[in-house]
Design a protein around this motif. Structure first.
Motif, short mmCIF file in Angstrom:
data_model
loop_
_atom_site.label_atom_id
_atom_site.label_comp_id
_atom_site.label_asym_id
_atom_site.label_seq_id
_atom_site.Cartn_x
_atom_site.Cartn_y
_atom_site.Cartn_z
N LEU A 1 17.07 95.86 -28.13
CA LEU A 1 17.17 94.78 -29.11
C LEU A 1 18.61 94.33 -29.33
CD1 LEU A 1 14.68 95.94 -31.90
CD2 LEU A 1 14.32 94.13 -30.23
N PHE B 1 17.62 91.81 -23.96
CA PHE B 1 16.60 91.28 -24.86
C PHE B 1 16.12 89.91 -24.41
CE2 PHE B 1 15.38 88.76 -28.59
CZ PHE B 1 14.31 89.53 -29.03
N ASN C 1 16.41 89.58 -33.66
CA ASN C 1 15.60 89.68 -32.44
C ASN C 1 14.20 90.20 -32.76
OD1 ASN C 1 17.79 88.77 -30.96
ND2 ASN C 1 18.50 90.83 -30.44
#
Length: 484
Positions: free
Chosen positions: A287, A293, A329
Motif C-alpha cells: 500500500l 500499488f 490507497n
C-alpha cells in the motif's frame, strides 16, 4: 327565544314614532289622524331599517362561521391524514414482523432438520466405531501369543478412521518438515537470494484453507496461504520469507503474483458456487509503495466484478499504523467495492466503527484468544459479546486456529458464525498449473496425484465436508446433552 336587546329596540322604535306623532300634532298643528299616519310611517321605516341592518349583520356573522368551519374541516382533514399515515406505518411494521417471524421459523425448522440428519450420522458413526472396536478386540483375543503386527495395526487403522478430518493429509503433513529443518540453516543474505530466485522463477505455491460456517461446517470462504520453493524444492513459509521480502523490496511482486493466482482460483470456484469467497493476504508495504500499488490497483480495477467475493487481508499491527498515503490507497480500494479483513489479532481492543468506516468486514481472532479468561479483564468488552458488537457495524467475526472439538462447543456459546483451523481442514497445496482455468491442466494434475493429496479446492471442498460433519457430531451431541 327573543333576545332582550330586540325587545328593547322595538320599545325604542315605538316610543320614537309616538313622540314624532305627538310633536307633529302639538307643534305643527297636524290632526290626530295625520299625526297617527306619520307616526305609523316612521315606525314602519324604523322596523324596515332594523330588519335590514340585522340581516346584514347576520350575513357577516354567517361568513365568519363558514370560515371557522372551513378551518376546522381542514384541521380535521390533517388529523385524519396523520392517523392514516400512522395506521399505514403500524400495518407495515406488522407485515415486516410477520415476515421476520416466518423467516425465523423457517430457519429454526431448517436447523432442526439438519440436527436430525446430524444425529442420524452420529448414530451411524458410533455403530461403525463399535463394530471396528469389536472386530479389533476379537482379532486380538484370537491370537494372544503370536507376535503378529496385524493386531497392533488394526486398532491404529480404527483410530485413523474414527477421526479422518482431524488428521492432516499426507501432503500437508509431509511438506512442513523440510521447512523447519531448512529455515534455521539460512542467514539473511542467503534467504534473500533464495526468495529473489523463487520470485523470478515463479516458484510460488498457493495453499488454500477453508473457512466454514458454525455449527453447519459448510465451506464459505478460502484463505490463500503463500509458500515459496527454493532451488532445492524446500518450502519457505510466509512467516519466514515475508520480512525478508519486505526488506528486499520484493513484497510488491509477491503480492501481485498472489492476487493473480487468487483471482484465477476464485473464477474457478465461482463456476460451481457463486457464494464462495477468497481471502488474499496483502502487505502494508504494498500500500505504501506507489509503483507496486498502482500495478495492483490496475489489476483489481480490471477484476472489479469479483470485488464482493475477493477479500484483502491485512495484519492488525499494520492496519493500526497506516500512514496517510496508505489510508488513501485503502480508501481507493474500498471505493471500488473491495472488502478487507484483519488477522494476526493480538488483543481485543477493537474500534468497530472506525474499522467499518474503512471498509473492514471481517476480523479473524484466534480461538485461544477468544476463550482466554484473562481477556475479559484486559479488553473493553467481554469476548462473548464481541460477535454481537461487531455485527452491529456489519463486521463478521471469524475464529481461527481451531484445533479441538471442545473449542467449537465453547465458540458456539459466543455466537461465532465462522471458523477456521486444522480441525476442519489443513491448508491444501495448489500447484501453479492448477491455478489456470484450462481444463487440461486440471486433468494433468488429477492424473499425476490419484490419491488427492494436492487436489485443487473445487475438488477438495466437497470431499472434505462429510468427514467434517461427522467430526462435529460428537460436539453437537455433547452440547445438546448439557454438562456432566
Amino acid at each position: 327565544m327573543i333576545r332582550i336587546s330586540t325587545i328593547f329596540i322595538a320599545i325604542c322604535m315605538v316610543l320614537v314614532a309616538a313622540s314624532l306623532g305627538l310633536v307633529l300634532h302639538a307643534v305643527a298643528g297636524f290632526s290626530g289622524t295625520e299625526s297617527a299616519i306619520v307616526a305609523l310611517t316612521a315606525l314602519t321605516f324604523l322596523i324596515l331599517y332594523n330588519a335590514v341592518s340585522m340581516r346584514l349583520r347576520d350575513r357577516s356573522d354567517v361568513g365568519g362561521q363558514i370560515a371557522d368551519l372551513s378551518r376546522g374541516t381542514a384541521d380535521l382533514a390533517r388529523q385524519v391524514a396523520e392517523f392514516g399515515r400512522r395506521l399505514a406505518a403500524v400495518e407495515g411494521r406488522l407485515v415486516s414482523a410477520n415476515s421476520a417471524s416466518s423467516d425465523r421459523i423457517q430457519a429454526v425448522v431448517g436447523e432442526i432438520s439438519e440436527l436430525g440428519v446430524l444425529v442420524k450420522q452420529l448414530a451411524v458413526s458410533v455403530a461403525s466405531h463399535e463394530d471396528l472396536l469389536a472386530s479389533g478386540a476379537a482379532a486380538a483375543a484370537s491370537a494372544p501369543a503370536r507376535p503378529d503386527p496385524e493386531p497392533q495395526h488394526e486398532p491404529a487403522v480404527a483410530a485413523e478412521q474414527a477421526a479422518p478430518a482431524a488428521r492432516p493429509t499426507p501432503a500437508a503433513a509431509a511438506k512442513p518438515a523440510p521447512v523447519e529443518a531448512a529455515s534455521p540453516s539460512r542467514n539473511q543474505p542467503q534467504l534473500l537470494a533464495a526468495v529473489k530466485n523463487a520470485v523470478e522463477e515463479s516458484r510460488l505455491d498457493i495453499y488454500l484453507q477453508p473457512m466454514v460456517t458454525l455449527p453447519q461446517r459448510k465451506v464459505r470462504f478460502y484463505e490463500a496461504v503463500t509458500r515459496l520453493r527454493d532451488d532445492r524444492d524446500q518450502i519457505l513459509a510466509a512467516d519466514d520469507f515475508i520480512p525478508t521480502a519486505e526488506a528486499g523490496g520484493l513484497i510488491g511482486k509477491i503480492d501481485h503474483m498472489v492476487m493473480l493466482r487468487c483471482v484465477q482460483v476464485l473464477r474457478r470456484l465461482m463456476v460451481r458456487n457463486k457464494d464462495v469467497g477468497v481471502f488474499c493476504n496483502v502487505s502494508a508495504a504494498t500500500l505504501g509503495n506507489p509503483a507496486n500499488f498502482a500495478q495492483c490497483l490496475d489489476f483489481l480495477e480490471a477484476n472489479r466484478a469479483l470485488a464482493p467475493s475477493f477479500v484483502l487481508e491485512f495484519k492488525q499491527a499494520a492496519f493500526r499504523h497506516l500512514r496517510p498515503t496508505e489510508i488513501e490507497n485503502l480508501a481507493a480500494l474500498s471505493q471500488r467495492g473491495y472488502r478487507f479483513s484483519i488477522d494476526h489479532v493480538t488483543d481485543l481492543r477493537i474500534e468497530p466503527r472506525d474499522l467499518a468506516d474503512r471498509g473492514v468486514r471481517f476480523i479473524k481472532v484466534p480461538a485461544a484468544l477468544l476463550l482466554d479468561p484473562k481477556q475479559s479483564s484486559t479488553s473493553d468488552i467481554h469476548p462473548s459479546d464481541l460477535s454481537d458488537l461487531l455485527g452491529r457495524f456489519g463486521i463478521d467475526l471469524i475464529a481461527e486456529k481451531i484445533e479441538g472439538e471442545r473449542a467449537v462447543v465453547d465458540l458456539l456459546d459466543y455466537d461465532v458464525r465462522f471458523g477456521q483451523g486444522f480441525l476442519f481442514a489443513p491448508p491444501r497445496p495448489l500447484r501453479p498449473e492448477g491455478a489456470s482455468a484450462t481444463g487440461g491442466a486440471t486433468a494433468n494434475k488429477d492424473s499425476a496425484n490419484p490419491n488427492g493429496s494436492s487436489n485443487t479446492v473445487p475438488m477438495a471442498g466437497p470431499a472434505a465436508e462429510p468427514p467434517m460433519r461427522a467430526t462435529g457430531n460428537a460436539a453437537l451431541a455433547r452440547r445438546a446433552a448439557g454438562p456432566g
